[in-house]
Motif scaffolding. Sequence first.
Motif: not given
Length: 289
Positions: A188, A191-192, A194-196
């Motif tokens: 997580e 993922d955070n 990679l999502n900026g």
Amino acid sequence: MYHFNQNEKKVKKSQTKEETKVLIFVLVSIVLILLFFGGKAYWKQRKNIDLKEKIQEELRSDKEVSVDYASPEEVFKSIRNEKTQLVDIRESQEFELKHIEASENLPLSEIKEKIDLFKKDKLIIVIDSQEQTEGKILADHLKNQGLRVKYLRGGLINYIKENYPLVSYGNPTQTEDLLKVKSITAQEVKDNLLNGALFAFVDTRSPINFKRDNIAGSVNIPLEKIEQEKNNLPAGRIMLYDEDPLRSFRAASKLFDMGVLSVYNCADDYETLKKTLFEEESDNPEPPR
């Protein structure tokens, strides 16, 4: 030849006298140094023994002890005041469970070893679980030693009753502490990112482990120093990690209690976080951007 031998004997005799004087001087100096430090240690020990005897003696006498009181409000306003020393005299186990932010733990049972840790240049506020004679006697003794001392009126029980916050141990089995901490997995975290999302990584491991291997750009603030280093935390959203996620959980819980709310805890250990974030391991990896 005769005169030469006579002169040589005189020189040797003179040298022997000088060497004897030097030896005597050295021996006397050593004796004086030993007496000085031995006497200092003796009087330090004597002073500490006297304190314990004084507490026991005054407890037996049932004599009323007069102290200057500090209200819960005054104590709360004194947190992180450089001119004040908050001293919690409860046992270390009690202190770890809950205590006032930035207070120091000097247990009454260990006062013999820690009496010199009281700061002479600060206002000392003595904190106990409740208002008790032993703590008052200690405060009175310190005052008689020339220190500026106050005693928390009603102890921690009264402080809590007035709704002032405490810093807790941080126990993940307690619902109260679980609700304080935002824990996410290593995946997580990735993922955070990679999502900026942006995180300021804080490593709560020991300095030795941090120097050996760390995430580039992270800051090392060990769990044991998290309260003292509160003002040195990086700005923005903070991601705590450790080789033992329980340690970073405890750090996050403590920070929440101290009003630092933008904190996340990595629920996985450091090695898992590192392997998840980086395809290739290196001595000083950088998080994905």
